[in-house]
Structures are given as structure tokens and as C-alpha cells.
Design an enzyme around this catalytic site. Structure first.
Site, PDB file in Angstrom:
ATOM      1  N   ASN A  94       0.823  -1.224   0.000  1.00 59.69           N
ATOM      2  CA  ASN A  94       0.000   0.000   0.000  1.00 59.69           C
ATOM      3  C   ASN A  94       0.852   1.268   0.000  1.00 59.69           C
ATOM      4  OD1 ASN A  94      -2.089  -1.779   0.081  1.00 59.69           O
ATOM      5  ND2 ASN A  94      -2.676  -1.387   2.213  1.00 59.69           N
ATOM      6  N   HIS A 140     -18.392  36.277 -30.349  1.00 62.38           N
ATOM      7  CA  HIS A 140     -19.471  35.465 -30.935  1.00 62.38           C
ATOM      8  C   HIS A 140     -19.080  34.923 -32.320  1.00 62.38           C
ATOM      9  CE1 HIS A 140     -22.091  37.503 -27.916  1.00 62.38           C
ATOM     10  NE2 HIS A 140     -21.367  38.549 -28.252  1.00 62.38           N
ATOM     11  N   SER A 261      -6.939  13.326 -48.429  1.00 58.89           N
ATOM     12  CA  SER A 261      -8.122  12.486 -48.458  1.00 58.89           C
ATOM     13  C   SER A 261      -7.862  11.333 -49.411  1.00 58.89           C
ATOM     14  CB  SER A 261      -9.321  13.297 -48.944  1.00 58.89           C
ATOM     15  OG  SER A 261     -10.314  12.442 -49.464  1.00 58.89           O
ATOM     16  N   LYS A 267      -7.948  17.744 -51.167  1.00 55.00           N
ATOM     17  CA  LYS A 267      -8.102  17.966 -49.722  1.00 55.00           C
ATOM     18  C   LYS A 267      -6.783  17.955 -48.965  1.00 55.00           C
ATOM     19  CE  LYS A 267     -11.347  18.212 -47.407  1.00 55.00           C
ATOM     20  NZ  LYS A 267     -12.427  17.368 -46.958  1.00 55.00           N
ATOM     21  N   GLU A 274      -7.517  18.309 -35.184  1.00 54.95           N
ATOM     22  CA  GLU A 274      -8.787  17.671 -34.797  1.00 54.95           C
ATOM     23  C   GLU A 274      -8.570  16.616 -33.712  1.00 54.95           C
ATOM     24  OE1 GLU A 274     -11.559  17.243 -38.533  1.00 54.95           O
ATOM     25  OE2 GLU A 274      -9.474  17.031 -39.134  1.00 54.95           O
ATOM     26  N   GLN A 306      -6.529   0.611  -7.361  1.00 53.59           N
ATOM     27  CA  GLN A 306      -5.659   0.064  -8.406  1.00 53.59           C
ATOM     28  C   GLN A 306      -6.045   0.633  -9.778  1.00 53.59           C
ATOM     29  OE1 GLN A 306      -4.162  -4.113  -8.289  1.00 53.59           O
ATOM     30  NE2 GLN A 306      -5.643  -4.456  -9.915  1.00 53.59           N
ATOM     31  N   LYS A 309      -4.332   3.990 -12.081  1.00 53.81           N
ATOM     32  CA  LYS A 309      -3.211   4.159 -13.011  1.00 53.81           C
ATOM     33  C   LYS A 309      -3.596   4.294 -14.480  1.00 53.81           C
ATOM     34  CE  LYS A 309      -0.863   1.571  -9.626  1.00 53.81           C
ATOM     35  NZ  LYS A 309      -2.228   1.338  -9.134  1.00 53.81           N
TER      36      LYS A 309
HETATM   37  N1  ARG Z   1      -1.626  -3.528  -7.355  1.00 53.57           N
HETATM   38  C1  ARG Z   1      -2.068  -2.786  -6.210  1.00 53.57           C
HETATM   39  C2  ARG Z   1      -2.452  -1.370  -6.662  1.00 53.57           C
HETATM   40  O1  ARG Z   1      -2.063  -0.970  -7.702  1.00 53.57           O
HETATM   41  C3  ARG Z   1      -0.981  -2.688  -5.195  1.00 53.57           C
HETATM   42  C4  ARG Z   1      -1.478  -2.522  -3.786  1.00 53.57           C
HETATM   43  C5  ARG Z   1      -2.142  -3.782  -3.340  1.00 53.57           C
HETATM   44  N2  ARG Z   1      -2.461  -3.741  -1.963  1.00 53.57           N
HETATM   45  C6  ARG Z   1      -3.267  -4.631  -1.416  1.00 53.57           C
HETATM   46  N3  ARG Z   1      -3.528  -4.506  -0.152  1.00 53.57           N
HETATM   47  N4  ARG Z   1      -3.829  -5.566  -2.106  1.00 53.57           N
HETATM   48  O2  ARG Z   1      -3.164  -0.656  -5.979  1.00 53.57           O
END
Ligand code: ARG
Length: 445
Positions: A94, A140, A261, A267, A274, A306, A309
Site C-alpha cells: 500500500n 461570438h 483524403s 483535400k 482535430e 488500483q 493508473k
Molecule cells: N496492485 C495494487 C495497486 O495498484 C498494489 C497494492 C495492493 N495492496 C493490497 N492490499 N492488495 O493498488
């Protein structure tokens, strides 16, 4: 369970941060006498070997090992045996993942800051070339008053400057080290959190272990800065898309950032612009995604986290692309200044100048001047000419207080030159703001 549980497919991107944090941790454990120097050496050597393997072959993706932390620990055990198990003393995944991810996001802030500086340089460079180039200014999306192209470009410089300050503030705020918070409550081992924080370039350790493992504000701060930056880039992209369209014809986009195009040979499409406009939606979506992930979580760590990410990784990759595309577009665009100037003459853009002249030179109250000007615009419209192409006698028939001097105020050049208030569009003023920006960017002296 293996499939829903595994984060290795994406968190392997954290391998450099994971190894660095483990190196800092094991060095601290040895200094504190929590592991022996010999064990620490074996662990550190093993981690260096693994880093070499990851760099050369990539991180192996074994879903039963769940994440980057277990993958590395398992490889370490294969390399150095049971001593590997001592690395996880006084820490938990953690605080480990919170530390790794902060390090990653901190780097992402630095990358955004470097890329924003490149965009700012390009904007200031082009603004400096076009302090006197006249174009219509819009409200505008209707012609309002003439402005200079340099002034228009510097508006985006200001937005980028605010983006810089947001990324810098996010970086400063996130620069505290969660390592040592352990699972949620801290640890009974005599660790030195200041030492690991310093080794990893953090300003200090985080002050509350529950917050340390459950806080993702740093990622949200990054995504907020990224979202606002993407929003600015999207607006700039939209300007280029409009300017490059044939009815406008204000700009020719660099070939390197356009496509053709497959069916229409004539074009040239502004695809990069875009896609910047499109990608900004995904970046803002990443912010929304993580906010919604976090909003219902009690203290401390929950596995939902988790999912923090993928949105951050995606947004960071997209932001890098968007900044590069818009920097290239600003630097490489050919501004069709005669066409812009011509457009500035359409739409009676100097009507306000006529009203201002009536106030200044004839002492007429602005509301009345506004009314007189309206009549002049109507007449010019019916004759199909610009304001400064009306005869003096025609203007005097509308209001006898008008004299020949008025024509000097009605050209687009006179109009922009007169707007020399601080931050205004006058070439003299834009030159000063370009100079300020060059100093701020360290391009001067
Ligand atoms: N893969 C987990 C994450 O990205 C890591 C932490 C996991 N901790 C746990 N108590 N299972 O959050």
C-alpha cells in the site's frame, strides 16, 4: 480472480520507480540495523540485476503474480533466495504503490512543464514576427474589432503560463513521501522516513499514515492541470481548424501535421488539430474517471484504487502528443497575413473607432456617438463599401460635426495602433508583452 485482480499489464510501467523506492528502502533498513549489511547488499545487487533485465527485455507479465511489486519480489527470490523476503520488512504494497505512483506522476509533471515551455517559446517566437499583422478580432465568432496576430497568439501564451503554474504547484504539493506508512497504521520497526524521503528526492515524509496510503490527490492534481491544459490546446486547435478552412484561409498548416483524403485529391485535412481537440475529451474523461473511483472510498486503501493508473497513464501519453502537435503547428504554420488583413476590413470592424472619434474629437456622449456610427454603418452596408470609403459629405449628412480628420481613425492600422492600453492589441504594446514573455522564458540576457 486472476484476471480481475491483475494490474501487471499496466503497472509494469512503474518498474523504474518500484526499483528506486526498494533501493531507498533497503538502504534505510541497513542503516537502521533492521537488516544486516550483507543482506542489504544482496538485495540491492539483486534489484540492480532485475532493473537491467527489465530495461533489456521488458517486464514479464505473469498474471498470477498480480502486480509489479510481486513480480519484482518473486524475481528477487529466484535470484538471491530467501533473503529476498527481508526487503518487505516495515512496508506494505500500500505504501509501496503510493510511493511508486507519486514518483511517476512527479516525472509526468516535469515532462508537461518541459513541453509547455517549448509551446510557449513557439508562441512567443511567432507573436514576435506578427506584432503588426492585422486580423479580425471576434466576439461570438462575428467580426468585432481588428487585432494583431501577435496579440492573439500571446493570449495562448498566457493560458500556457497558467498551465505551467498549475503543474508546478501540483508537483510541489505532491512531493512528500508515503513510504513507511506501511499497510495503513505505520510500523513498529525503527525506520527513518526522512532518509527514504530524501533519497527519493521528496521534500519530507507524509504526516499521516492513513492518508498516505489512501490519498490520490496528487494524481487528481496532475489530471486537473492536464485537463485544463488540454482544454487550452483544444481551443487553439479549433482556431487552427477554422483558420485553415477555405472560407477563412488565414493559415496554411504544415504538411507534416496534415493529411490528404483518400478520395478527394484537393483535400488537406487538419487531422492533428482535430485529434488534439478529440484527445482533450479523453484527458478530461480521465480526470472524471479517477474522481469517481475515489469519491466513495472510506479510509484507508481499497482495491478500487488500483484503477487509478490507467487513466493517468493514458492522459499523460495523450497530453505529451497534444503538446507536441500544437507546438509543431504554431511553429510551422504559414500565416496568410494579406488575407487576414483583408478580412479585418470586412464587417465594419472599425465602427467603434468612429464612435470613439466622435466622443474624443467632437465631444459627443458615447451613447449618441454609438447611434451616429450605426447610421454610418448602415449607409456603408447599403453602398457595399468599407466605412473609410464613404464620402465626407455622406458622413456629414449623418452628423455635421464630423470632419476630414475622421478618416485617419478609420483604417484598421489606426484602429489597432490606438489600442495601446496595458495588455491591448496595439503593435507597440504587443512588442512590450513579447519582450516580457521572452524574459520570463529566459530567452533574454
Ligand atoms: N496492485 C495494487 C495497486 O495498484 C498494489 C497494492 C495492493 N495492496 C493490497 N492490499 N492488495 O493498488
Amino acid at each position: 480472480m486472476r484476471e480481475i485482480n491483475a494490474s501487471i499489464p499496466f503497472d509494469k510501467a512503474l518498474w523504474r520507480q518500484d526499483i528506486a523506492a526498494s533501493q531507498a528502502h533497503v538502504a534505510m533498513l541497513a542503516t537502521q540495523g533492521i537488516v544486516s549489511a550483507a543482506d542489504a547488499d544482496a538485495i540491492s545487487g539483486g534489484l540492480a540485476t532485475i532493473a537491467g533485465e527489465y530495461a533489456e527485455h521488458g517486464v514479464p507479465e505473469d498474471w498470477s503474480l498480480e502486480d509489479i511489486h510481486m513480480t519484482t519480489e518473486s524475481r528477487l527470490a529466484t535470484l538471491i533466495g530467501p533473503t529476498a523476503g527481508r526487503l518487505h520488512t516495515a512496508r506494505s504494497r500500500n505504501d509501496q504503490v503510493a510511493t511508486d505512483f507519486r514518483l511517476w506522476v512527479r516525472d509526468a509533471c516535469d515532462e508537461a512543464l518541459a513541453n509547455l515551455a517549448a509551446l510557449q517559446r513557439a508562441l512567443v517566437e511567432r507573436a514576435g514576427e506578427h506584432t503588426e499583422s492585422i486580423m479580425p478580432g471576434f466576439t461570438h465568432l462575428q467580426t468585432a474589432q481588428p487585432v494583431t496576430l501577435g496579440h492573439h497568439l500571446l493570449a495562448y501564451y498566457e493560458m500556457a503560463a497558467r498551465d505551467v503554474s498549475r503543474f508546478a504547484a501540483a508537483r510541489a504539493r505532491m512531493n512528500e513521501c508515503p513510504l513507511g506508512a506501511a499497510a495503513l497504521a505505520g510500523t513498529g520497526f525503527p525506520i527513518d522516513r526522512r532518509a527514504t524521503a530524501a533519497a527519493l528526492g521528496f521534500d519530507r515524509p507524509t504526516a499521516n499514515s492513513l492518508d498516505s496510503v489512501s490519498d490520490r490527490d496528487f494524481a487528481l492534481d496532475y489530471l486537473m492541470a492536464a485537463s485544463q491544459c488540454a482544454l487550452h490546446l483544444s481551443r487553439l486547435a479549433e482556431e487552427f481548424i477554422i483558420w485553415a478552412s477555405q472560407p477563412f484561409g488565414f493559415v496554411t498548416l504544415p504538411d507534416s501535421l496534415s493529411t490528404g483524403s483518400s478520395i478527394m485529391p484537393q483535400k488537406k485535412n487538419p487531422d492533428a488539430a482535430e485529434l488534439v481537440r478529440g484527445h482533450s475529451g479523453r484527458i478530461i474523461g480521465a480526470l472524471t474517471s479517477l474522481m469517481i473511483t475515489m469519491k466513495g472510498l472510506p479510509l484507508a486503501y481499497s482495491k478500487d484504487m488500483q484503477d487509478d493508473k490507467p487513466p493517468v497513464f493514458e492522459a499523460a501519453g495523450l497530453l505529451t502528443l497534444c503538446l507536441a502537435a500544437m507546438t509543431g503547428m504554431v511553429a510551422g504554420a504559414t500565416f496568410r497575413t494579406p488575407r487576414m488583413r483583408q478580412a479585418a476590413e470586412l464587417g465594419y470592424a472599425t465602427a467603434t473607432d468612429l464612435a470613439d472619434w466622435l466622443v474624443r474629437e467632437a465631444g459627443i456622449p458615447f451613447r449618441e456617438a454609438h447611434h451616429i456610427t450605426g447610421a454610418a454603418v448602415k449607409l456603408a452596408e447599403s453602398r457595399g463599401v468599407a466605412l473609410d470609403k464613404l464620402e465626407l459629405s455622406e458622413l456629414q449628412a449623418i452628423d455635421a460635426r464630423i470632419d476630414a480628420r475622421v478618416f485617419a481613425a478609420l483604417s484598421v492600422e489606426a484602429s489597432v495602433a490606438s489600442r495601446s492600453s496595458y495588455g491591448g492589441t496595439a503593435p507597440s504594446e504587443v512588442c512590450l508583452r513579447v519582450a516580457d514573455a521572452r524574459v520570463a522564458l529566459g530567452l533574454e540576457g
